[in-house]
Design a protein around this motif. Structure first.
Motif, PDB file in Angstrom:
ATOM      1  N   MET A 140       0.834  -1.200   0.000  1.00 36.26           N
ATOM      2  CA  MET A 140       0.000   0.000   0.000  1.00 36.26           C
ATOM      3  C   MET A 140       0.875   1.258   0.000  1.00 36.26           C
ATOM      4  O   MET A 140       0.582   2.220  -0.687  1.00 36.26           O
ATOM      5  N   SER A 141       1.951   1.236   0.794  1.00 31.35           N
ATOM      6  CA  SER A 141       2.891   2.353   0.869  1.00 31.35           C
ATOM      7  C   SER A 141       4.146   1.876   1.583  1.00 31.35           C
ATOM      8  O   SER A 141       4.151   0.830   2.237  1.00 31.35           O
ATOM      9  N   ASN A 142       5.229   2.645   1.459  1.00 32.45           N
ATOM     10  CA  ASN A 142       6.448   2.335   2.186  1.00 32.45           C
ATOM     11  C   ASN A 142       7.290   3.582   2.339  1.00 32.45           C
ATOM     12  O   ASN A 142       7.157   4.533   1.559  1.00 32.45           O
ATOM     13  N   VAL A 143       8.127   3.574   3.363  1.00 33.32           N
ATOM     14  CA  VAL A 143       9.048   4.668   3.626  1.00 33.32           C
ATOM     15  C   VAL A 143      10.395   4.052   3.971  1.00 33.32           C
ATOM     16  O   VAL A 143      10.480   3.163   4.815  1.00 33.32           O
ATOM     17  N   VAL A 144      11.440   4.515   3.292  1.00 31.35           N
ATOM     18  CA  VAL A 144      12.801   4.106   3.617  1.00 31.35           C
ATOM     19  C   VAL A 144      13.324   5.085   4.662  1.00 31.35           C
ATOM     20  O   VAL A 144      13.266   6.303   4.466  1.00 31.35           O
ATOM     21  N   LEU A 145      13.805   4.561   5.787  1.00 32.32           N
ATOM     22  CA  LEU A 145      14.341   5.425   6.842  1.00 32.32           C
ATOM     23  C   LEU A 145      15.752   5.857   6.480  1.00 32.32           C
ATOM     24  O   LEU A 145      16.576   5.040   6.077  1.00 32.32           O
ATOM     25  N   LYS A 146      16.015   7.148   6.667  1.00 28.72           N
ATOM     26  CA  LYS A 146      17.302   7.717   6.269  1.00 28.72           C
ATOM     27  C   LYS A 146      18.009   8.330   7.466  1.00 28.72           C
ATOM     28  O   LYS A 146      17.373   8.774   8.425  1.00 28.72           O
ATOM     29  N   ASP A 147      19.329   8.365   7.381  1.00 26.18           N
ATOM     30  CA  ASP A 147      20.147   9.014   8.388  1.00 26.18           C
ATOM     31  C   ASP A 147      19.836  10.511   8.378  1.00 26.18           C
ATOM     32  O   ASP A 147      19.798  11.137   7.310  1.00 26.18           O
ATOM     33  N   LYS A 148      19.622  11.094   9.542  1.00 27.10           N
ATOM     34  CA  LYS A 148      19.238  12.508   9.627  1.00 27.10           C
ATOM     35  C   LYS A 148      20.342  13.438   9.141  1.00 27.10           C
ATOM     36  O   LYS A 148      20.057  14.499   8.595  1.00 27.10           O
ATOM     37  N   VAL A 149      21.584  13.070   9.334  1.00 31.56           N
ATOM     38  CA  VAL A 149      22.694  13.939   8.959  1.00 31.56           C
ATOM     39  C   VAL A 149      23.051  13.777   7.481  1.00 31.56           C
ATOM     40  O   VAL A 149      23.084  14.746   6.725  1.00 31.56           O
ATOM     41  N   SER A 150      23.287  12.524   7.061  1.00 36.11           N
ATOM     42  CA  SER A 150      23.755  12.287   5.686  1.00 36.11           C
ATOM     43  C   SER A 150      22.619  12.188   4.672  1.00 36.11           C
ATOM     44  O   SER A 150      22.827  12.386   3.483  1.00 36.11           O
ATOM     45  N   GLY A 151      21.414  11.845   5.130  1.00 29.58           N
ATOM     46  CA  GLY A 151      20.292  11.660   4.214  1.00 29.58           C
ATOM     47  C   GLY A 151      20.325  10.336   3.478  1.00 29.58           C
ATOM     48  O   GLY A 151      19.481  10.063   2.627  1.00 29.58           O
ATOM     49  N   LYS A 152      21.298   9.475   3.807  1.00 31.41           N
ATOM     50  CA  LYS A 152      21.425   8.169   3.146  1.00 31.41           C
ATOM     51  C   LYS A 152      20.560   7.131   3.844  1.00 31.41           C
ATOM     52  O   LYS A 152      20.307   7.210   5.045  1.00 31.41           O
ATOM     53  N   SER A 153      20.156   6.126   3.081  1.00 37.82           N
ATOM     54  CA  SER A 153      19.333   5.039   3.615  1.00 37.82           C
ATOM     55  C   SER A 153      20.050   4.332   4.752  1.00 37.82           C
ATOM     56  O   SER A 153      21.275   4.159   4.732  1.00 37.82           O
ATOM     57  N   ARG A 154      19.268   3.899   5.730  1.00 38.88           N
ATOM     58  CA  ARG A 154      19.795   3.107   6.839  1.00 38.88           C
ATOM     59  C   ARG A 154      19.570   1.612   6.599  1.00 38.88           C
ATOM     60  O   ARG A 154      19.858   0.791   7.472  1.00 38.88           O
ATOM     61  N   GLY A 155      19.013   1.242   5.427  1.00 44.02           N
ATOM     62  CA  GLY A 155      18.717  -0.165   5.154  1.00 44.02           C
ATOM     63  C   GLY A 155      17.490  -0.652   5.897  1.00 44.02           C
ATOM     64  O   GLY A 155      17.312  -1.843   6.124  1.00 44.02           O
ATOM     65  N   ILE A 156      16.645   0.299   6.274  1.00 49.20           N
ATOM     66  CA  ILE A 156      15.430   0.012   7.040  1.00 49.20           C
ATOM     67  C   ILE A 156      14.245   0.636   6.319  1.00 49.20           C
ATOM     68  O   ILE A 156      14.352   1.750   5.797  1.00 49.20           O
ATOM     69  N   ALA A 157      13.129  -0.077   6.303  1.00 47.42           N
ATOM     70  CA  ALA A 157      11.910   0.467   5.708  1.00 47.42           C
ATOM     71  C   ALA A 157      10.704   0.084   6.538  1.00 47.42           C
ATOM     72  O   ALA A 157      10.713  -0.939   7.235  1.00 47.42           O
ATOM     73  N   MET A 158       9.686   0.905   6.452  1.00 47.48           N
ATOM     74  CA  MET A 158       8.374   0.629   7.027  1.00 47.48           C
ATOM     75  C   MET A 158       7.454   0.412   5.837  1.00 47.48           C
ATOM     76  O   MET A 158       7.392   1.259   4.940  1.00 47.48           O
ATOM     77  N   ILE A 159       6.772  -0.732   5.811  1.00 40.34           N
ATOM     78  CA  ILE A 159       5.931  -1.079   4.667  1.00 40.34           C
ATOM     79  C   ILE A 159       4.514  -1.337   5.163  1.00 40.34           C
ATOM     80  O   ILE A 159       4.311  -2.048   6.149  1.00 40.34           O
ATOM     81  N   ARG A 160       3.525  -0.779   4.473  1.00 42.11           N
ATOM     82  CA  ARG A 160       2.118  -0.993   4.822  1.00 42.11           C
ATOM     83  C   ARG A 160       1.493  -1.917   3.785  1.00 42.11           C
ATOM     84  O   ARG A 160       1.629  -1.712   2.583  1.00 42.11           O
ATOM     85  N   PHE A 161       0.796  -2.949   4.288  1.00 41.40           N
ATOM     86  CA  PHE A 161       0.117  -3.927   3.446  1.00 41.40           C
ATOM     87  C   PHE A 161      -1.391  -3.781   3.635  1.00 41.40           C
ATOM     88  O   PHE A 161      -1.846  -3.136   4.577  1.00 41.40           O
ATOM     89  N   PRO A 162      -2.202  -4.386   2.752  1.00 42.53           N
ATOM     90  CA  PRO A 162      -3.646  -4.194   2.842  1.00 42.53           C
ATOM     91  C   PRO A 162      -4.299  -4.831   4.074  1.00 42.53           C
ATOM     92  O   PRO A 162      -5.392  -4.426   4.462  1.00 42.53           O
ATOM     93  N   SER A 163      -3.643  -5.817   4.690  1.00 46.39           N
ATOM     94  CA  SER A 163      -4.266  -6.481   5.843  1.00 46.39           C
ATOM     95  C   SER A 163      -3.204  -7.067   6.769  1.00 46.39           C
ATOM     96  O   SER A 163      -2.045  -7.232   6.384  1.00 46.39           O
ATOM     97  N   ILE A 164      -3.624  -7.391   7.976  1.00 45.08           N
ATOM     98  CA  ILE A 164      -2.739  -8.041   8.944  1.00 45.08           C
ATOM     99  C   ILE A 164      -2.312  -9.411   8.420  1.00 45.08           C
ATOM    100  O   ILE A 164      -1.164  -9.820   8.582  1.00 45.08           O
ATOM    101  N   ASP A 165      -3.234 -10.137   7.774  1.00 49.82           N
ATOM    102  CA  ASP A 165      -2.899 -11.470   7.260  1.00 49.82           C
ATOM    103  C   ASP A 165      -1.792 -11.407   6.222  1.00 49.82           C
ATOM    104  O   ASP A 165      -0.886 -12.242   6.223  1.00 49.82           O
TER     105      ASP A 165
END
Length: 193
Positions: free
Chosen positions: A140-165
């Motif tokens: 449904m959506s996703n966000v890649v988490l970035k380092d606050k100083v460098s702005g580079k990816s931390r290799g972490i993401a939050m992903i939203r799916f249509p359901s818990i299942d």
């Protein structure tokens, strides 16, 4: 796991002894909360189920079962004497297919359709994250988490799916796997709210 229903509970827990009733606790949207109540005819069976399954991880789940007595007339957990499991076929299994006697997931993030993932390639943007996870379920959506100083990816993401299942299925499939070229194993779990 969230896809279990009363039939699945009865099939598994009926092997331990005579059950009086079982119920899967559901939210207002009629989706399983990952909690079930199973009532046995015999107190000794309930105690044996507690001693056999409490703290074990059920097949299809990533959290250990937390089993407790819902009837105040049963002995409290600290007073139970350790015994050999009377269901060795279940004790020997690496995971148990279904939840327990008043089984609930251990404390931790509550199941949600939002997933936390660590161990992604640092070069990935939201586009690559979506392409990768779309192989396992609709994103449904996703966000890649970035380092606050460098702005580079931390290799972490939050992903939203249509359901818990769908989220649970993806966690089951990908947690502990490794993406080629990344030294760290994927850590995929329900996101804290």
């Amino acid at each position: 796991p969230l896809m279990w229903n009363e039939t699945a509970l009865n099939t598994f827990f009926g092997t331990f002894g005579t059950m009086i009733s079982s119920i899967v606790i559901r939210d207002v949207m009629h989706q399983s909360t990952g909690t079930a109540i199973v009532r046995y005819q015999d107190q000794n069976t309930a105690i044996a189920v507690y001693q056999t399954l409490n703290g074990q991880t059920a097949q299809g789940s990533h959290v250990p079962l937390e089993i407790r007595f819902s009837d105040h007339s049963l002995p409290q957990e600290p007073y139970l004497q350790p015994v050999q499991p009377i269901f060795p076929q279940h004790a020997a299994a690496p995971g148990y297919p279904y939840g327990g006697v008043a089984a609930a997931p251990a404390p931790g993030p509550k199941p949600t359709n939002n997933v936390f993932c660590r161990g992604l390639p640092m070069s990935w943007t939201e586009t690559e994250v979506e392409a990768f996870f779309s192989q396992y379920g609709q994103v449904m959506s996703n966000v890649v988490l970035k380092d606050k100083v460098s702005g580079k990816s931390r290799g972490i993401a939050m992903i939203r799916f249509p359901s818990i299942d769908v989220a649970q299925s993806i966690i089951n499939q990908l947690n502990g796997q490794q993406i080629e070229g990344v030294p760290r194993l994927l850590e995929v779990k329900f996101a804290d709210k």
